[in-house]
Every structure is written in structure tokens, then in C-alpha cells.
Design an enzyme around this catalytic site. Structure first.
Site, mmCIF file in Angstrom:
data_model
loop_
_atom_site.group_PDB
_atom_site.id
_atom_site.type_symbol
_atom_site.label_atom_id
_atom_site.label_comp_id
_atom_site.label_asym_id
_atom_site.label_seq_id
_atom_site.Cartn_x
_atom_site.Cartn_y
_atom_site.Cartn_z
ATOM 1 N N ASP A 222 0.833 -1.194 0.070
ATOM 2 C CA ASP A 222 -0.106 0.021 -0.124
ATOM 3 C C ASP A 222 0.796 1.407 -0.267
ATOM 4 O O ASP A 222 2.061 1.273 0.254
ATOM 5 C CB ASP A 222 -0.936 -0.134 0.899
ATOM 6 N N GLN A 223 0.285 2.226 -0.332
ATOM 7 C CA GLN A 223 0.819 3.716 -0.432
ATOM 8 C C GLN A 223 1.704 4.134 0.853
ATOM 9 O O GLN A 223 2.762 4.746 0.841
ATOM 10 C CB GLN A 223 -0.033 4.610 -0.871
#
Length: 188
Positions: free
Chosen positions: A41-42
Site C-alpha cells: 500500500d501507499q
């Protein structure tokens, strides 16, 4: 071709932004036609594999061929041995129990370069680094697991896939893997 990339914090694991101004894999100069194998994820950092070989991508993403992935998570509070045992046995997230995994306290703690932006620090709450080795990869699984046992994740790095470690690859850098590196990823 199989590439090992050290994904920095704040970068999407895709080549096209979802919103204007988002950082993506497109800025790192990868060869044409490679795609991310899995996701980080970011808000997570660490080892991300990319390839242009569809059979290899399919093999590594197939849940029936679960391959180990090791994460280092900076969590709020110091987990007790009982809490680490709960994580290892599997915890309930979104109505399903996670598969058993390996969970341990990292002592001494690893010394990673500071993150930009820095991790929030609260003077009244101690933190600790733990290692988790999973063979499944649900969306934001490590974060959900640590939260489920009362230790929210503050920083998360994937440090190994199969037997291939992230060590030696700086954030934002990548390298094509040799046959030995490929074998380490595949567990040979």
C-alpha cells in the site's frame, strides 16, 4: 525479467495515478512491459517485485502456492510474548482468521533510515519493532493484524520475499535479479 525494487513510502504499487499528484512506479525508469507482482500500500515501504513474465507473475500470486513474505512493523507499545503468540496463531480480521504465521519482537530494533514524512512519535507511548512472516497476502493484512491485538502499525517495511532479502537496495532503487536471486524468490 524479474526486478527487485525498494518501494519508498508514498508511492503507489502501480504505474497510473488514481488521483492527480500521486507518486507511482512510472517515475522510477523501469523497463517497458513490467508489472508489479502483488502490492504494497501507499503507506508501506520495502521489497516489491516486478516482472514481464506472465507465468512467473501467476505463480507468485497464486494463493495455493503461498510463499513467505517477511515484514518489519513498528508498532505502538511493546507486545508481550502472549500477544506475539496470538499473532502467530492467527487473528480474526473482517470475519476471517488469518493463517498461522511467524511473529517475533526484533531486539535489538533495526536501524532504518528515517522516513519522510517522519513517523509520529508520542512521548507517553513506547513503540517496538516486530517481524511477521506471512504466506497469505490480504489487503493491509499486517496493519489489520497488529491493530486487532492492540498494537497499531506506525511504519511497515516488507524486508524479504521467499529467501530474497531487501538488504542492499536503497529506497527508490531497483535491480534485475540474477538466476540466484530468482531462485531465492521462488524458494529454490
Amino acid at each position: 525479467m524479474l526486478i527487485a525494487f525498494h518501494k519508498p513510502y508514498g508511492v503507489l504499487s502501480q504505474f497510473t495515478p488514481e488521483l492527480p499528484g500521486q507518486r507511482t512506479l512510472a517515475e522510477f525508469g523501469f523497463p517497458k512491459d513490467v508489472y508489479a507482482i502483488g502490492r504494497l500500500d501507499q503507506d508501506s515501504e520495502g521489497l516489491l517485485l516486478l516482472s514481464d513474465e506472465k507465468p512467473l507473475v501467476d505463480r507468485l500470486l497464486n494463493p495455493k502456492r503461498g510463499h513467505p513474505r517477511t515484514y518489519h512493523a513498528l508498532v505502538e507499545k511493546v507486545p508481550t510474548p502472549e500477544t506475539l503468540s496470538k499473532l502467530a496463531a492467527g487473528v480474526m480480521i473482517q470475519g476471517q482468521r488469518t493463517l498461522p504465521c511467524k511473529a517475533s519482537l526484533l531486539e535489538p530494533p533495526p536501524t532504518y533510515p528515517p522516513r519522510d514524512p517522519p513517523v509520529r512519535v508520542r512521548q507517553s507511548i513506547q513503540d517496538a519493532w516486530i517481524a511477521l512472516t506471512l504466506i497469505e497476502g490480504r489487503n493491509r493484512q499486517v496493519r489489520k493484524m497488529t491493530a486487532a491485538v492492540g498494537h497499531p502499525t506506525l511504519r511497515l517495511l516488507r524486508v524479504q520475499i521467499g529467501n530474497f532479502p531487501l538488504a542492499g537496495i536503497d529506497a527508490g532503487s531497483w535491480r534485475e535479479l540474477s538466476v540466484v536471486g530468482r531462485d531465492a524468490v521462488l524458494g529454490h
